[in-house]
Design a protein around this motif. Structure first.
Motif, PDB file in Angstrom:
ATOM      1  N   GLN A   1       0.812  -1.221   0.000  1.00 47.80           N
ATOM      2  CA  GLN A   1       0.000   0.000   0.000  1.00 47.80           C
ATOM      3  C   GLN A   1       0.839   1.261   0.000  1.00 47.80           C
ATOM      4  O   GLN A   1       0.508   2.240  -0.663  1.00 47.80           O
ATOM      5  N   THR A   2       1.936   1.272   0.775  1.00 53.42           N
ATOM      6  CA  THR A   2       2.690   2.521   0.934  1.00 53.42           C
ATOM      7  C   THR A   2       3.485   2.879  -0.327  1.00 53.42           C
ATOM      8  O   THR A   2       3.581   4.046  -0.697  1.00 53.42           O
ATOM      9  N   THR A   3       4.033   1.874  -0.992  1.00 49.21           N
ATOM     10  CA  THR A   3       4.858   2.155  -2.190  1.00 49.21           C
ATOM     11  C   THR A   3       4.071   1.986  -3.480  1.00 49.21           C
ATOM     12  O   THR A   3       4.546   2.359  -4.549  1.00 49.21           O
ATOM     13  N   HIS A   4       2.885   1.375  -3.388  1.00 53.17           N
ATOM     14  CA  HIS A   4       2.064   1.026  -4.562  1.00 53.17           C
ATOM     15  C   HIS A   4       2.812   0.088  -5.502  1.00 53.17           C
ATOM     16  O   HIS A   4       2.710   0.191  -6.716  1.00 53.17           O
ATOM     17  N   HIS A   5       3.553  -0.823  -4.908  1.00 50.01           N
ATOM     18  CA  HIS A   5       4.240  -1.834  -5.704  1.00 50.01           C
ATOM     19  C   HIS A   5       3.423  -3.119  -5.722  1.00 50.01           C
ATOM     20  O   HIS A   5       2.903  -3.554  -4.685  1.00 50.01           O
ATOM     21  N   ILE A   6       3.353  -3.733  -6.907  1.00 50.86           N
ATOM     22  CA  ILE A   6       2.722  -5.059  -7.027  1.00 50.86           C
ATOM     23  C   ILE A   6       3.879  -6.058  -7.079  1.00 50.86           C
ATOM     24  O   ILE A   6       4.815  -5.892  -7.872  1.00 50.86           O
ATOM     25  N   LEU A   7       3.808  -7.080  -6.246  1.00 50.25           N
ATOM     26  CA  LEU A   7       4.916  -8.040  -6.176  1.00 50.25           C
ATOM     27  C   LEU A   7       4.463  -9.422  -6.607  1.00 50.25           C
ATOM     28  O   LEU A   7       3.361  -9.856  -6.260  1.00 50.25           O
ATOM     29  N   CYS A   8       5.332 -10.079  -7.345  1.00 53.06           N
ATOM     30  CA  CYS A   8       5.070 -11.472  -7.677  1.00 53.06           C
ATOM     31  C   CYS A   8       5.908 -12.333  -6.730  1.00 53.06           C
ATOM     32  O   CYS A   8       7.133 -12.178  -6.678  1.00 53.06           O
ATOM     33  N   PRO A   9       5.268 -13.208  -5.956  1.00 55.66           N
ATOM     34  CA  PRO A   9       6.020 -13.953  -4.947  1.00 55.66           C
ATOM     35  C   PRO A   9       6.958 -15.015  -5.530  1.00 55.66           C
ATOM     36  O   PRO A   9       7.836 -15.493  -4.836  1.00 55.66           O
ATOM     37  N   CYS A  10       6.764 -15.374  -6.799  1.00 61.49           N
ATOM     38  CA  CYS A  10       7.572 -16.486  -7.329  1.00 61.49           C
ATOM     39  C   CYS A  10       9.052 -16.120  -7.464  1.00 61.49           C
ATOM     40  O   CYS A  10       9.919 -16.840  -6.990  1.00 61.49           O
ATOM     41  N   HIS A  11       9.338 -15.002  -8.154  1.00 61.79           N
ATOM     42  CA  HIS A  11      10.750 -14.628  -8.347  1.00 61.79           C
ATOM     43  C   HIS A  11      10.960 -13.138  -8.088  1.00 61.79           C
ATOM     44  O   HIS A  11      11.869 -12.517  -8.622  1.00 61.79           O
ATOM     45  N   GLN A  12      10.063 -12.597  -7.314  1.00 61.60           N
ATOM     46  CA  GLN A  12      10.189 -11.215  -6.813  1.00 61.60           C
ATOM     47  C   GLN A  12      10.140 -10.127  -7.888  1.00 61.60           C
ATOM     48  O   GLN A  12      10.717  -9.054  -7.719  1.00 61.60           O
ATOM     49  N   SER A  13       9.509 -10.371  -8.989  1.00 60.62           N
ATOM     50  CA  SER A  13       9.311  -9.257  -9.932  1.00 60.62           C
ATOM     51  C   SER A  13       8.413  -8.225  -9.253  1.00 60.62           C
ATOM     52  O   SER A  13       7.450  -8.571  -8.571  1.00 60.62           O
ATOM     53  N   THR A  14       8.748  -6.951  -9.457  1.00 60.30           N
ATOM     54  CA  THR A  14       8.002  -5.868  -8.801  1.00 60.30           C
ATOM     55  C   THR A  14       7.546  -4.873  -9.866  1.00 60.30           C
ATOM     56  O   THR A  14       8.325  -4.492 -10.751  1.00 60.30           O
ATOM     57  N   PHE A  15       6.290  -4.487  -9.784  1.00 58.77           N
ATOM     58  CA  PHE A  15       5.698  -3.602 -10.786  1.00 58.77           C
ATOM     59  C   PHE A  15       5.168  -2.348 -10.087  1.00 58.77           C
ATOM     60  O   PHE A  15       4.647  -2.433  -8.968  1.00 58.77           O
ATOM     61  N   ASP A  16       5.304  -1.215 -10.762  1.00 56.11           N
ATOM     62  CA  ASP A  16       4.858   0.048 -10.170  1.00 56.11           C
ATOM     63  C   ASP A  16       3.411   0.320 -10.585  1.00 56.11           C
ATOM     64  O   ASP A  16       3.146   0.664 -11.742  1.00 56.11           O
ATOM     65  N   ALA A  17       2.484   0.185  -9.651  1.00 52.76           N
ATOM     66  CA  ALA A  17       1.059   0.351  -9.980  1.00 52.76           C
ATOM     67  C   ALA A  17       0.735   1.787 -10.376  1.00 52.76           C
ATOM     68  O   ALA A  17      -0.227   2.029 -11.106  1.00 52.76           O
ATOM     69  N   THR A  18       1.544   2.750  -9.925  1.00 54.59           N
ATOM     70  CA  THR A  18       1.240   4.151 -10.255  1.00 54.59           C
ATOM     71  C   THR A  18       1.709   4.521 -11.660  1.00 54.59           C
ATOM     72  O   THR A  18       1.334   5.541 -12.195  1.00 54.59           O
ATOM     73  N   ASP A  19       2.539   3.667 -12.248  1.00 52.60           N
ATOM     74  CA  ASP A  19       3.147   4.004 -13.539  1.00 52.60           C
ATOM     75  C   ASP A  19       2.960   2.867 -14.551  1.00 52.60           C
ATOM     76  O   ASP A  19       3.921   2.221 -14.992  1.00 52.60           O
ATOM     77  N   ALA A  20       1.714   2.582 -14.877  1.00 56.00           N
ATOM     78  CA  ALA A  20       1.364   1.578 -15.894  1.00 56.00           C
ATOM     79  C   ALA A  20       1.931   0.201 -15.578  1.00 56.00           C
ATOM     80  O   ALA A  20       2.173  -0.597 -16.472  1.00 56.00           O
ATOM     81  N   ALA A  21       2.128  -0.090 -14.297  1.00 52.46           N
ATOM     82  CA  ALA A  21       2.637  -1.394 -13.840  1.00 52.46           C
ATOM     83  C   ALA A  21       3.942  -1.777 -14.526  1.00 52.46           C
ATOM     84  O   ALA A  21       4.167  -2.943 -14.876  1.00 52.46           O
ATOM     85  N   LYS A  22       4.810  -0.766 -14.704  1.00 51.17           N
ATOM     86  CA  LYS A  22       6.120  -1.053 -15.318  1.00 51.17           C
ATOM     87  C   LYS A  22       6.983  -1.845 -14.350  1.00 51.17           C
ATOM     88  O   LYS A  22       6.850  -1.712 -13.131  1.00 51.17           O
TER      89      LYS A  22
END
Ligand code: FES
Length: 369
Positions: A308-329
């Protein structure tokens, strides 16, 4: 009485001729008798009779496990032939799951029974004596290598492969198709996906909605199938999993799981002042509410964690992290591209999707295919 007969009767000191002869499966005690004098530790006489009976019992148990392994292998082959004959390959998650269960189960049974049988064989029917094996250099010595080179060159010269180009070329021609033979095995990977992975059920649902004069298809909450109002999802920082409405009514039963897995979407409410709509997607969000595919673009795990604080979406498998505020890059990890975004709008107070994803969901491989 002969020497042999004396040995059978349990003589503590079998003769040399009796020691050299092994008929049938020797008992552990008899194995020990075949070792050097200093290694003999098992008691003979009455003890040997007991060991012989125990060895026979162990032999039958081992044979039973080997028989079980055989039956497991036969079941594996029979299921594979019967199943691929019935379905002509793999279609749908349900059938894949069924085949994984039976193929995996029978193969596991076969290997497990084999391993248990061999383990009992080693522990109950074999002696444990120290074995020392000296290490030698693996490389051949100079003389052997020189001899090999000489023989090879002589053979090549004798065959005429360098002097007879017609033979050389036709041989290469004959061997070339054999190199392609493994490609045939690729058929077992199932039918080509063609265009099926390029769209999701969102496309079909939106098309239906457009035919009825609606703006788009409603988003329903995964689990309850309840259509979602904007007012129900007003708290900034919240995240929820949604699906298109009507998936169970519009697809055949055996396809429901597959279509659900492809269409699964995460909805995030980002404070509007922190949200950066991508160029060309300015109207794809509703007051900071944004929707992305939940399937990680690395190898397809559910990207289900949200900070919630960083608005990061995380994939638990290999830790890919996506920025929800910026088109999930992608900002970290092995994923090669952003999570696809679903265009949203509001209709009668409900959140709706106005089209399918504009790019394939899931692992990046399919985008290149
Ligand atoms: S599947 Fe998500 S990071 Fe690998």
């Amino acid at each position: 009485m002969s020497d042999d007969n004396k040995d059978t009767a349990g003589s503590p000191e079998p003769s040399e001729s009796a020691r050299g002869r092994v008929i049938g499966t020797p008992s552990p005690a008899r194995d020990k008798a075949l070792l050097a004098e200093g290694d003999i530790s098992a008691p003979a006489g009455a003890g040997e009779q007991l060991d012989e009976a125990a060895a026979k019992r162990a032999e039958r148990v081992v044979a039973a496990f080997f028989l079980l392994a055989f039956l497991g292998s036969v079941a594996f082959i029979a299921y594979y032939i019967g199943w691929s004959g019935r379905h002509g390959g793999m279609h749908g998650v349900t059938r894949a799951r069924e085949s994984n269960f039976w193929l995996g189960g029978t193969m596991a049974l076969s290997f497990l029974a084999l391993a248990v049988g061999v383990t009992i064989w080693v522990r109950r029917l074999m002696t444990s004596k120290p074995i020392v094996q000296e290490r030698h250099s693996l490389a051949a010595d100079e003389e052997t290598r020189a001899g090999f080179t000489k023989d090879f060159l002589e053979g090549a010269d004798d065959s005429g492969i360098t002097k007879r180009p017609l033979l050389r070329r036709t041989l290469l021609l004959a061997a070339a198709p054999l190199g392609l033979a493994p490609l045939v095995l690729l058929r077992d990977l199932g039918p080509l996906p063609e265009k099926r992975l390029r769209s999701t059920f969102w496309a079909q649902a939106v098309e239906e909605a457009h035919k009825q004069g609606k703006k788009g298809v409603r988003l329903v909450v995964d689990g309850t199938n309840k259509p979602l109002k904007v007012s129900d999802f007003a708290a900034p920082g919240s995240m929820i999993t949604v699906l298109p409405e009507g998936i169970e009514e519009h697809v055949p039963e055996e396809q429901v799981l597959t279509q659900t897995a492809k269409a699964v979407t995460i909805l995030i409410n980002i404070p509007e002042d922190e949200f950066k709509p991508a160029k060309g997607r300015e109207n794809w969000h509703v007051n900071g509410i944004v929707a992305y595919s939940k399937i990680c673009t690395h190898v397809g795990c559910p990207a289900a964690l949200y900070e919630q604080t960083t608005h990061h979406i995380l994939c638990p498998c290999h830790q890919s992290t996506f920025d929800a505020t910026d088109a999930a890059k992608v900002i970290f990890g092995p994923a090669a591209r952003a999570l696809p975004q679903l265009p949203l709008a509001v209709e009668d107070g409900y959140l709706v999707a106005t089209s399918d994803y504009h790019e394939p969901i899931g692992p990046s491989f399919w985008e290149r295919g």
